[in-house]
Design a protein around this motif. Sequence first.
Motif, short mmCIF file in Angstrom:
data_model
loop_
_atom_site.label_atom_id
_atom_site.label_comp_id
_atom_site.label_asym_id
_atom_site.label_seq_id
_atom_site.Cartn_x
_atom_site.Cartn_y
_atom_site.Cartn_z
N UNK A 120 19.65 20.69 -100.16
CA UNK A 120 20.18 21.59 -99.20
C UNK A 120 21.80 21.59 -98.86
N UNK A 121 22.26 20.36 -99.37
CA UNK A 121 23.57 20.26 -99.18
C UNK A 121 24.27 20.00 -98.08
N UNK A 122 25.20 20.70 -97.43
CA UNK A 122 25.68 20.59 -96.07
C UNK A 122 25.70 21.86 -95.16
N UNK A 123 24.79 22.87 -95.43
CA UNK A 123 24.80 23.96 -94.52
C UNK A 123 23.28 24.43 -94.15
N UNK A 124 23.43 24.86 -92.98
CA UNK A 124 21.99 25.39 -92.53
C UNK A 124 21.24 24.39 -91.65
N UNK A 125 21.90 23.31 -91.44
CA UNK A 125 21.21 22.17 -90.69
C UNK A 125 20.91 22.61 -89.25
N UNK A 126 21.63 23.41 -88.55
CA UNK A 126 21.42 23.75 -87.09
C UNK A 126 19.86 24.33 -87.25
N UNK A 184 21.35 31.91 -95.92
CA UNK A 184 21.63 30.59 -95.17
C UNK A 184 22.13 29.62 -96.00
N UNK A 185 20.92 29.36 -96.89
CA UNK A 185 20.83 28.15 -97.95
C UNK A 185 21.32 28.73 -99.50
#
Length: 331
Positions: free
Chosen positions: A190-196, A290-291
């Motif tokens: 997922x790397x560092x985006x979309x964690x919310x 998003x991802x």
Amino acid sequence: MSKSYSASYAAAGVDITAGYQAVELMKKHIARTKTSGAIDTIGGFGGSFLLDLAGMKEPVLVSGTDGCGTKVKLAYLQDKHDTIGIDAVAMCVNDIICCGAKPLFFLDYIACGKNVPEKIAEIVSGVAEGCVQSGAALIGGETAEHPGLMPEDEYDLAGFAVGIVDKEKMFDKSTVKAGDVIVAIPSSGVHSNGFSLVRKVFTEEQLAGPLGAELLVPTRIYVKDILALNEQIKIKACAHITGGGFYENIPRALPDGICASIEKKNVRIPEIFHKIAEAGNVPERDMFNTYNMGVGMCVVMDSADVDTALKLIPDAYVLGVCEEGEGVKLW
């Protein structure tokens, strides 16, 4: 040893001696990142770097800054802090390599509720690893204690990178034309985006377990892949697939009048993205908006260069082609 100490400031929640201890603990990690241009100024007021401009006609400095977003929440839940720094470096250097710029140096900024020297050093160990992976020197940074602004056991992490490239060698999206090929280099997850959204669709209990460990896997750094590839072929443009996914990032590497045509069946989607979509009932378009969906970096090149690229980067594959139009066409 510094004699600096303020009992009054410590009573207010800021222990300046902890900051000195953290610097001492992190020095061994910083030493791993030293390059020929790095000047030893750790502990001073500014990071210094000696530029080697030999052979460059018009050197261009390219900068990037970013953080890890709410992915740091997973580091808290996993109580694992030695990889989140890789993410901070990756988010910066993966951006500047999209211009063809080789990273020179990196600075980090850590804001924390309470400075625990061992934890800060653990975070910096990840930053150092990201710098080693990208060939950048860690030449400075800042740790700020913010009692009352955030809980004692929490922190935030951001960074800043500078790279260099000769102007005539910068990637130029204006050269992209219909018939050019888009090659994908896979992500590490997922790397560092979309964690919310991740934290909305999964429980804290899930994120504290094996699923959270999978999601915490650090962002892949593409610097060495892109630099090596650029020595063999002419890279026309690159797109780092971060927040906004395919729809926002791929068009940034294309000129007006050219669109990316991508067959969905070509996208090698890791299982973690299916888990997110299923757990949150997330529509397919929202997932792609998003991802990274398993694609961390897109490289645009002439069709004649594709075989060379695929041989040089073994896990790369053809994602799509450039056509007349606008934006991204997923079909």
